[in-house]
Enzyme design. Structure first.
Site, PDB file in Angstrom:
ATOM      1  N   ILE A 107       0.827  -1.254   0.207  1.00  0.00           N
ATOM      2  CA  ILE A 107      -0.045   0.055   0.189  1.00  0.00           C
ATOM      3  C   ILE A 107       0.793   1.201   0.123  1.00  0.00           C
ATOM      4  O   ILE A 107       0.241   2.545   0.200  1.00  0.00           O
ATOM      5  CB  ILE A 107      -0.871   0.021   1.197  1.00  0.00           C
ATOM      6  CG1 ILE A 107      -0.243   0.029   2.560  1.00  0.00           C
ATOM      7  CG2 ILE A 107      -1.924  -0.979   0.982  1.00  0.00           C
ATOM      8  CD1 ILE A 107      -1.139  -0.003   3.753  1.00  0.00           C
ATOM      9  N   GLY A 108       2.214   1.158  -0.031  1.00  0.00           N
ATOM     10  CA  GLY A 108       3.160   2.198  -0.073  1.00  0.00           C
ATOM     11  C   GLY A 108       4.401   1.863   0.001  1.00  0.00           C
ATOM     12  O   GLY A 108       4.922   0.895   0.664  1.00  0.00           O
ATOM     13  N   GLY A 155       8.469   3.746   0.695  1.00  0.00           N
ATOM     14  CA  GLY A 155       9.353   4.994   1.039  1.00  0.00           C
ATOM     15  C   GLY A 155      10.916   4.842   0.958  1.00  0.00           C
ATOM     16  O   GLY A 155      11.023   3.719   0.566  1.00  0.00           O
ATOM     17  N   GLY A 156      11.580   5.708   1.486  1.00  0.00           N
ATOM     18  CA  GLY A 156      12.963   5.494   1.500  1.00  0.00           C
ATOM     19  C   GLY A 156      13.611   4.456   2.426  1.00  0.00           C
ATOM     20  O   GLY A 156      14.621   3.805   2.314  1.00  0.00           O
ATOM     21  N   GLY A 160      11.385   1.792   3.676  1.00  0.00           N
ATOM     22  CA  GLY A 160      11.022   0.239   3.649  1.00  0.00           C
ATOM     23  C   GLY A 160       9.639   0.410   2.694  1.00  0.00           C
ATOM     24  O   GLY A 160       8.947   1.378   2.164  1.00  0.00           O
ATOM     25  N   VAL A 193       5.127  -0.677   3.033  1.00  0.00           N
ATOM     26  CA  VAL A 193       4.491  -1.122   3.573  1.00  0.00           C
ATOM     27  C   VAL A 193       3.292  -1.923   3.149  1.00  0.00           C
ATOM     28  O   VAL A 193       2.758  -1.679   1.892  1.00  0.00           O
ATOM     29  CB  VAL A 193       3.472   0.146   4.097  1.00  0.00           C
ATOM     30  CG1 VAL A 193       2.542   0.215   5.113  1.00  0.00           C
ATOM     31  CG2 VAL A 193       4.666   1.192   4.807  1.00  0.00           C
ATOM     32  N   LYS A 221       5.478  -2.513   8.028  1.00  0.00           N
ATOM     33  CA  LYS A 221       6.416  -1.693   7.328  1.00  0.00           C
ATOM     34  C   LYS A 221       7.865  -2.759   7.303  1.00  0.00           C
ATOM     35  O   LYS A 221       8.402  -2.636   8.496  1.00  0.00           O
ATOM     36  CB  LYS A 221       6.755  -0.503   8.268  1.00  0.00           C
ATOM     37  CG  LYS A 221       7.919   0.237   7.115  1.00  0.00           C
ATOM     38  CD  LYS A 221       7.856   1.727   7.554  1.00  0.00           C
ATOM     39  CE  LYS A 221       8.647   2.548   6.423  1.00  0.00           C
ATOM     40  NZ  LYS A 221       8.538   3.866   6.498  1.00  0.00           N
ATOM     41  N   ASP A 259      11.605  13.698   8.763  1.00  0.00           N
ATOM     42  CA  ASP A 259      11.026  13.472   7.393  1.00  0.00           C
ATOM     43  C   ASP A 259       9.593  13.838   7.442  1.00  0.00           C
ATOM     44  O   ASP A 259       8.630  12.968   6.890  1.00  0.00           O
ATOM     45  CB  ASP A 259      11.180  11.739   7.160  1.00  0.00           C
ATOM     46  CG  ASP A 259      11.011  11.767   5.456  1.00  0.00           C
ATOM     47  OD1 ASP A 259      10.871  12.679   4.741  1.00  0.00           O
ATOM     48  OD2 ASP A 259      10.959  10.534   5.080  1.00  0.00           O
TER      49      ASP A 259
END
Length: 638
Positions: free
Chosen positions: A363-364, A366-367, A369, A371, A385, A485
């Site tokens: 579902i997502g 990022g830098g 890991g 999710v 995550k 962040d």
């Protein structure tokens, strides 16, 4: 006091030698405090708290020989506490809390024998508590909380016989609690929590019949609760959780939260490594069993059966691993915990629920890991995550991983995503969080239909929630947590569009001494400008990111183009009209909402100051947003 005054103290004030009282607290004044004031022979009190002063404290305050009250709390004061303050012998109140003071507490303060209130909390003071504080026989309130004080609590504190409130929490104090504290007969509040105090609770403390608040949580205390505490009928707030206490019978009427994570709750429950926390899933299962029995057996027999089954269930769930199994787990490098009483089962459950982290459940990303959404066998939905491999290597090589996780598990705030637990496995590491329904703020703002649902009132509430979360992380945790962040990707919205800060766990786990830190710090477009020439991230970096994100919420897009165009237009002496910039997908704001939007944006602008020292703290921001009268920082142009 308590207005919207801005700017610096006029230099002419230094020459007002007849001053006997100054109250400027609760404004937005700035400037170097070491140069702003002179020497005033008649000055009796001065209150400068809740502003934005910086610089170091001047020793000249000691030459104001009639000074009885000096209050400079909640500013950006740095440096050490001047030794010369010990010469201001008329002082009755000294409040330097919530600044950035360093060094030791001067032993010279022991000469301030008229002092009744001393607050140095929320700084970075180190060293031992000076023995001279025991000479302050008129002291009624002593607050040294949230510093880096070490050593033992001095016996001499027992000489402060008029103390009513004693707060030494959130330091690095060690050794035993001195029984001499019991000499303070009128003591009403005692907070020694979040230290490393050892030994038993002195039975003499049970003689403090005026005691109303007692917090000894998060220490290393052992033994039993003295029976004398049963007679403290005025005790209204008690917390002895997260210790090693065995006999808790004296506190049998308090809530579970006040005594949890002690040995006395079970013969071995708190000896598990790591602590295993009952989950909502297990709670739901117990509730299901209870409801079933009450329906089938709606009588005393049914209740008796229920008690037997719950007791059996608890004993089964709280079994301690054998020494052999525990050592094998350590050899494999696996640390498994939370959501259930058996971490390994939960680990397998998550692997199964995500089909070994299949992209179908992603579902997502990022830098740090990726999710995943996982629906456990109990029906509970969680967010998992999983760290990228290079981050995983950092965490698995970090000895502080467990202690950091333990701290994060204690964080509870309505605007921070709740962490349920973690897994550090030889194959992979992941964190388990609550699942937030509406996804990221970035996704909502990029979707026209959802953006229209996020009306002006909800957007202002998002900004307030974010400010409250960051204020909590910066100022109310045992150690300040810098997010590093803050972006629209890391703010999640629930079904009511309430804001929840996410990824704060990674921010605390990943330290700036990592070789990968440069590639992990922050999101482009939200990072404070000073990070371009320094690698040191502090609270003011989060403040800058908050300013960017606040503008994004109200503009409906990232404000980068506005900031750059505004900068260019200022050189041409032009104006940027706010009504042309706020999100056009919503109808123009009206009434009180319209009145709230302008000061909210002005607060955001103050957070974007290129000088970090001139930015407000998140505590100041949260307070301003919660009040009807907002601060109005002076903009460069209208």
């Amino acid at each position: 006091m308590n207005n919207n005054l801005i700017g610096q103290i006029p230099s002419s004030l230094r020459d007002c030698k007849s001053l006997y009282g100054v109250r400027l607290e609760g404004n937005h004044l700035t400037g170097n405090i070491s140069k702003a004031f002179g020497i005033y022979p008649n000055l009796s009190f001065i209150a400068l708290s809740d502003n934005r002063f910086y610089g170091e404290l001047s020793p000249n305050w000691s030459q104001c020989h009639n000074l009885q009250s000096l209050q400079i709390a909640n500013n950006n004061i740095t440096g050490k506490i001047p030794l010369e303050l010990g010469h201001a012998t008329q002082l009755q109140e000294l409040n330097l809390s919530s600044n950035h003071l360093i060094g030791e507490i001067p032993k010279e303060l022991g000469a301030l024998t008229k002092l009744s209130r001393l607050s140095l909390s929320g700084n970075q003071l180190s060293g031992k508590i000076p023995l001279g504080i025991g000479l302050l026989s008129n002291l009624q309130q002593l607050n040294l909380a949230s510093n880096k004080l070490s050593g033992s609590i001095p016996d001499q504190l027992g000489n402060c016989s008029r103390l009513r409130n004693l707060n030494l929490s959130r330091n690095n104090l060690r050794e035993r609690i001195p029984f001499s504290i019991s000499y303070i007969n009128g003591l009403q509040s005692l907070d020694l929590s979040h230290n490393s105090l050892t030994g038993g609770i002195p039975r003499q403390l049970g003689e403090l019949h005026s005691l109303k608040i007692l917090d000894l949580s998060h220490n290393l205390l052992n033994g039993s609760i003295p029976k004398a505490f049963r007679d403290l009928h005025g005790l209204t707030i008690v917390n002895v959780s997260f210790n090693r206490l065995e006999d808790l019978q004296a506190f049998h009427e308090v809530s579970f939260d006040a005594i949890k994570n002690n040995k006395g709750l079970s013969s071995n429950a708190t000896e598990l490594r790591p602590h295993l926390v009952p989950s909502r899933a297990n709670y739901g299962l117990k509730k299901g069993i209870k409801d079933f029995i009450l329906v089938v057996f709606p009588n005393i027999g049914g209740l008796l059966l229920l008690l037997i089954m719950v007791a059996t269930f608890r004993r089964f769930c709280m079994k301690t691993p054998t020494k052999n199994s525990e050592s094998t787990e350590e050899e494999n490098g696996d640390i498994l915990t939370v959501l259930g009483f058996d971490g390994r089962i939960l680990h397998d459950d998550i692997i199964e629920a995500t089909e070994n982290f299949s992209s179908n459940y992603c579902i997502g990303s990022g830098g740090y890991g990726t999710v995943y959404k996982a629906t456990l066998q109990t029906g509970q939905v969680v967010a998992v995550k999983k760290f990228h491999q290079y981050v995983d290597n950092i965490l698995n090589n970090s000895k502080a991983f467990e202690s950091e996780i333990a701290a994060l598990l204690e964080i509870k705030h309505r605007n921070i995503v709740q962490m349920y637990g973690f897994c550090k496995h030889r194959k992979h590491s992941f964190l388990v969080f609550e699942f937030v329904e509406n996804g990221s703020l970035k996704m909502v703002l990029s979707n026209n239909e959802q953006a229209e649902e996020l009306d002006w009132k909800k957007r202002l509430n998002v900004v307030k929630g974010l400010a409250n979360a960051l204020s909590y992380m910066h100022h109310d945790c045992s150690q300040p947590i810098i997010h590093r962040d803050i972006s629209s990707n890391n703010v999640l919205l629930d079904s009511d569009y309430e804001a929840h800060v996410s990824d704060f766990g990674t921010a605390k786990l990943l330290k700036p001494d990592s070789s990968n830190w440069t590639s992990l710090a922050g999101t482009s477009g939200y990072m404070a400008p000073e990070l371009a020439y320094t690698m040191r991230a502090d609270e003011k970096c989060d403040v800058y990111s908050f300013g960017v994100l606040t503008l994004e919420v109200l503009l409906g897009r990232h404000p980068g183009d506005l900031l750059s165009s505004a900068s260019a237009s200022m050189s041409n002496d032009k104006q940027v009209l706010l009504q042309d910039e706020i999100d056009p997908r919503l109808p123009p704001p009206k009434n009180q909402v319209a009145k709230d939007i302008v000061p909210t944006i002005m607060i955001a602008v103050s957070c974007l100051n290129s000088n970090p020292q001139l930015r407000p703290t998140m505590k100041q921001v949260a307070q301003a947003l919660s009040c009807k009268s907002h601060p109005m920082p002076s903009p460069s142009r209208p």
